[in-house]
Design an enzyme around this catalytic site. Structure first.
Site, PDB file in Angstrom:
ATOM      1  N   ASP A 525     -20.110-100.619 -31.028  1.00  0.00           N
ATOM      2  CA  ASP A 525     -20.050-101.238 -32.010  1.00  0.00           C
ATOM      3  C   ASP A 525     -18.992-101.860 -32.074  1.00  0.00           C
ATOM      4  O   ASP A 525     -18.106-101.808 -31.376  1.00  0.00           O
ATOM      5  CB  ASP A 525     -20.216-100.124 -33.221  1.00  0.00           C
ATOM      6  N   THR A 527     -16.541-102.867 -35.410  1.00  0.00           N
ATOM      7  CA  THR A 527     -15.605-102.376 -36.662  1.00  0.00           C
ATOM      8  C   THR A 527     -15.546-100.761 -36.314  1.00  0.00           C
ATOM      9  O   THR A 527     -16.426-100.054 -36.255  1.00  0.00           O
ATOM     10  CB  THR A 527     -16.011-102.598 -37.820  1.00  0.00           C
ATOM     11  N   ASP A 726     -19.158 -95.523 -35.288  1.00  0.00           N
ATOM     12  CA  ASP A 726     -18.628 -94.801 -36.162  1.00  0.00           C
ATOM     13  C   ASP A 726     -19.273 -94.745 -37.620  1.00  0.00           C
ATOM     14  O   ASP A 726     -18.532 -94.153 -38.504  1.00  0.00           O
ATOM     15  CB  ASP A 726     -16.824 -95.346 -36.151  1.00  0.00           C
TER      16      ASP A 726
END
Length: 838
Positions: A525, A527, A726
């Protein structure tokens, strides 16, 4: 067609395996069974009636299959989509003061409340390190003073003394075995010396007594060894035979027991034996020395294993030491020293220089430096300010601060790390199925080989043929002990998981550690994974003369006040810094992967990406669009802001790429992995980040379902996929991936869905996990090679295949020594992982 059913009656991983094996035996069915939740997902070529499925399960045990009811379906949906599912935690050591498990994992992750022996293999149960510390120190003069750590009595100043010996169950087992070993050795050594004296010319001890009397002395000396020090081996052997769960003690019990009983009968009824069994003095050959030496050597091996088990758990024990026992609680104007167990959420605590942070929380007063190396593996201390989070077990620098307790007990990060390591250490790797399968048939085959050895030597052996046949058959039984084979995998897994924990790489189970070695594609991912995850507002732009930048800012801040998204929090911090007033928002709605909408003063507001603008049918001017693209090409995140049906401005948010990301990605690519980025951000921003990191590919504007579908597509091409993320939006993809990797800095849902968690939230942890997987799998294969190779070579030598060519025979005593140290060698080889460089 695919159907999901509820399974009742499963209590451990062994049950799960039985159910899965039974269902897969049905023609045209492919089943996958999970223990938590207890469900079976079955792919069928054609529909299979529930009655037929139940019939197959009944033959495997007391298991029942049922159609999912509405509540079950809801729970199963939560499980497969990565939502947090609260179930009863059966993990070792959770909410109990100690638990015991078999080091060979014969019954999967099943645990016991008391010490003893495994009912399947007979091995001593091992205690999992307890998460709870009990008060155990008191003052000899003032017994009312009880503390959970050593120190001075607050009344008289005397040193506090342990209320009971400071031994965990592993130490107690070792001490008990050591005591029995000393007793066994004290009686065995004289027996051995008496037996070996026959090799001395003009044997001097025969001048004291005849051989037949020395045989009686050997009998007397052997009784404490057989009936006290090593009697547990015969109990385990008998239990294994009546339950038909044959194991290493079956062979030891049969081998040593037959040798001792034969010697007893020979001593009492020597006249019934043929001359082949008799010495030149007319007495029958006795094997008290063989039986007692074999049993004593096995006891030595058990003691060494008990000692080594403590070392394999050293990582967890070191983590347990990080947890402080006491804390300073601020109550009004007073400061009270309280036990860590008495801290509640919302308590205000003071942490002094050099002290450990007692629980998880946030700093209220003070700017300090925290040493987080014991949890994150990062040696550089971290600066903290009011509002920053601190974790239990980390060490304060040289300044005092006050903190607010937010997570206590089992909720703290340290407790979760310990629990994850505990559970993973006792999980079973797929490769262990090979060892389990071999062990299942191993003991009966060895007994058969021993019988054949006796027959062949009795017919074709030299005189005394029956004596040779008897001795060699016992040697076969002793040397073939499968203990080393059973320990090969769990020892490596236990040490490897502990090693990972010290480096801030938390592995949920052994299967994850094994699978990490086979990954082809690494999906990340953006961010919070590639970037710092600490976005900050760079600027607010208004493109409509009816709205000033302050007007746009106030509306954006007001709209985001109801959102928990990291980008929303960034704008709120920016608004606070600029003293922006927040106005009430009605009809707020967060649209996953797109943005947020709401009503302010009767007008509809929308903040998000271009997909949201399309959804709310907001007009975006070409001028605004060009300005947005310019920012996005620089790798920045831009959110459009619309009032009613017109986009009137945008907010630019930047999130720095982590310094470690590029290096970590290069390491992964060097190992042959294809690294791709899936992000919900726009195409221009994604391309800029991808080029900066030299990724193998990227996909932008990905909604949670898009990430999930793309991973399924890669898996459909035969790729083994790992996913690192996350956020809540990453949870479904993390669950679908072959290996889900969560950033420890991310959400609980992401961590719950992942197989590996990186405490530091650093992509370098993935490279470490990959290297650790390589080393653990290699270590397991080395252990299996030692164990299997040892048996393959040892059994023929014990049977006497070298005698016709070289005149070499293997004494049962030497066989016992080799068997004991084969297990110890496997453990020692596993312990090498503790010093492995990653």
């Amino acid at each position: 067609m695919e159907h999901t059913y509820k399974i009742e009656g499963m209590s451990c991983n062994g049950c799960r395996s039985k159910v899965e094996e039974a269902l897969n035996s049905i023609k045209g069915a492919s089943a996958k069974v999970s223990l938590e939740p207890p469900v079976a997902t079955i792919n069928m070529a054609k529909h299979i009636a529930l009655e037929e499925l139940q019939k197959v399960l009944s033959s495997a045990g007391d298991y029942h299959i049922k159609v999912l009811d509405k509540n079950d379906q809801k729970n199963h949906h939560q499980y497969i989509t990565g939502e947090k599912l609260f179930t009863k935690n059966k993990a070792v050591g959770k909410d109990r003061n100690g638990a015991f498990y078999c080091p060979m994992h014969c019954e999967g992750d099943k645990t016991y409340d008391a010490s003893g022996n495994c009912p399947v293999c007979g091995m001593d149960l091992v205690q999992a390190p307890s998460l709870k510390k009990e008060a155990s120190y008191t003052c000899p003069m003032h017994p009312q003073i009880i503390r959970n750590e050593p120190g001075a009595c607050p009344i008289c100043g005397m040193d506090l003394a342990p209320m009971e010996p400071d031994l965990d169950e592993e130490d107690k087992t070792y001490v008990n075995l050591l005591k029995k070993l000393k007793i066994a050795s004290a009686f065995t050594i004289p027996i051995f010396l008496i037996a070996m004296s026959e090799m001395i010319p003009n044997n001097p001890i025969y001048k004291l007594m005849d051989l037949k009397y020395w045989n009686w002395v050997q009998l007397a000396l052997s009784i404490p060894v057989v009936f006290y020090a090593t009697w547990m081996f015969f109990e385990r052997a008998w239990r294994s035979i009546i339950s038909w769960k044959l194991n290493m003690f079956t062979l030891i019990g049969i081998g040593a027991g037959v040798a001792w009983l034969f010697s007893l009968v020979a001593l009492l009824f020597s006249d019934v034996f043929p001359d082949q069994f008799k010495t030149h003095s007319g007495t029958v050959y006795v094997y008290f020395e063989a039986a007692t030496v074999i049993l004593t050597l096995v006891l030595l091996g058990q003691a060494l294993e008990a000692r080594a088990h403590g070392q394999t758990n050293s990582a967890i024990k070191e983590l347990l030491k990080l947890a402080p026992n006491n804390a300073t609680k601020i109550v009004g104007e007073k400061e009270l020293l309280v036990s860590i167990d008495d801290i509640q959420k919302g308590d205000l605590l003071r942490v002094k220089p050099g002290e450990k942070v007692p629980v998880d929380g946030s700093i209220k007063v003070g700017e300090i430096t925290i040493d987080e190396s014991m949890i994150s593996g990062e040696p550089i201390p971290v600066d903290k300010r009011p509002g920053d989070k601190v974790s239990s077990g980390t060490i304060n620098g040289n300044k005092t601060f006050t903190m607010l307790a937010e997570k206590v007990g089992s909720e703290t990060l340290l407790s979760q790390i310990i629990e994850m390591v505990n559970s993973a250490s006792r999980s079973k790797a797929t490769i262990q199925k090979l060892a389990d399968k071999i062990s299942r048939y191993f003991v009966p085959i060895v007994v058969l080989i021993a019988i054949i050895t006796y027959i062949v030597w009795a017919i074709y052996g030299p005189e005394p043929a029956y004596v040779y046949a008897f001795v060699n058959a016992i040697a076969v039984l002793i040397i073939a002990c499968p203990c080393a084979l059973g320990l090969a995998t769990p020892m490596s897994v236990m040490v490897g998981v502990g090693k990972g924990a010290k480096l801030g790489v938390l592995i949920k189970n052994a299967e994850s550690l094994e699978k990490m070695n086979t990954i082809d594609v690494m999906v990340i991912d953006k961010t919070g994974t590639v970037t710092e995850g600490k976005p900050s507002v760079e600027k607010i732009v208004s493109t409509n003369p009816d709205f000033t930048e302050n007007d746009v800012l106030q509306r954006i801040i007001s709209l985001n006040s109801s959102s928990e998204h990291p980008l929303a929090q960034a704008t709120l911090r920016y608004g606070k810094e600029n003293n922006v007033e927040i106005k009430p928002i009605s009809k707020f709605e967060a649209i996953t992967g797109k943005g947020v909408i709401g009503m302010l003063e009767g007008k509809k507001l929308a903040l998000g990406n271009n997909k949201l603008m399309e959804q709310v049918k907001a007009k975006v001017s070409s001028e605004l669009n060009e300005q947005v693209k310019t920012e996005q090409k620089q790798g920045k995140t831009v959110s459009y802001f619309a009032v009613e049906n017109t986009a009137v401005g945008f907010v630019v948010i930047s999130d720095m790429i982590k310094e470690s990301s590029k290096d970590a990605i290069r390491k992964l690519q060097k190992e042959g992995l294809k690294v791709m980025m899936f992000t919900g951000d726009n195409e221009d921003t994604a391309r800029a980040v991808s080029e900066a990191l030299n990724l193998d590919g990227y996909k932008a504007q990905m909604l949670p379902e898009n990430k999930l579908d793309e991973i399924k597509r890669l898996q459909g091409e035969g790729k083994k996929v790992a996913m690192a993320g996350d956020g809540i939006n990453d949870a479904p993809a993390l669950s679908q991936a072959d290996i889900g990797i969560a950033m420890g800095t991310g959400t609980d849902v992401a961590i719950e869905s992942a197989a590996i968690t990186l405490v530091k939230g650093d992509l370098n942890g993935i490279a470490k996990a990959r290297q650790l997987s390589h080393k653990v799998m290699r270590n397991i294969k080395e252990n299996l090679f030692f164990a299997l190779g040892y048996n393959v070579l040892g059994i023929p030598i014990a049977a006497g295949v070298l005698y016709p060519l070289f005149g070499i025979l293997l004494s049962p005593m030497i066989a016992a020594l080799a068997m004991s140290f084969s297990s110890v060698s496997v453990i020692l080889n596993s312990l090498r992982l503790r010093s492995a460089k990653l």
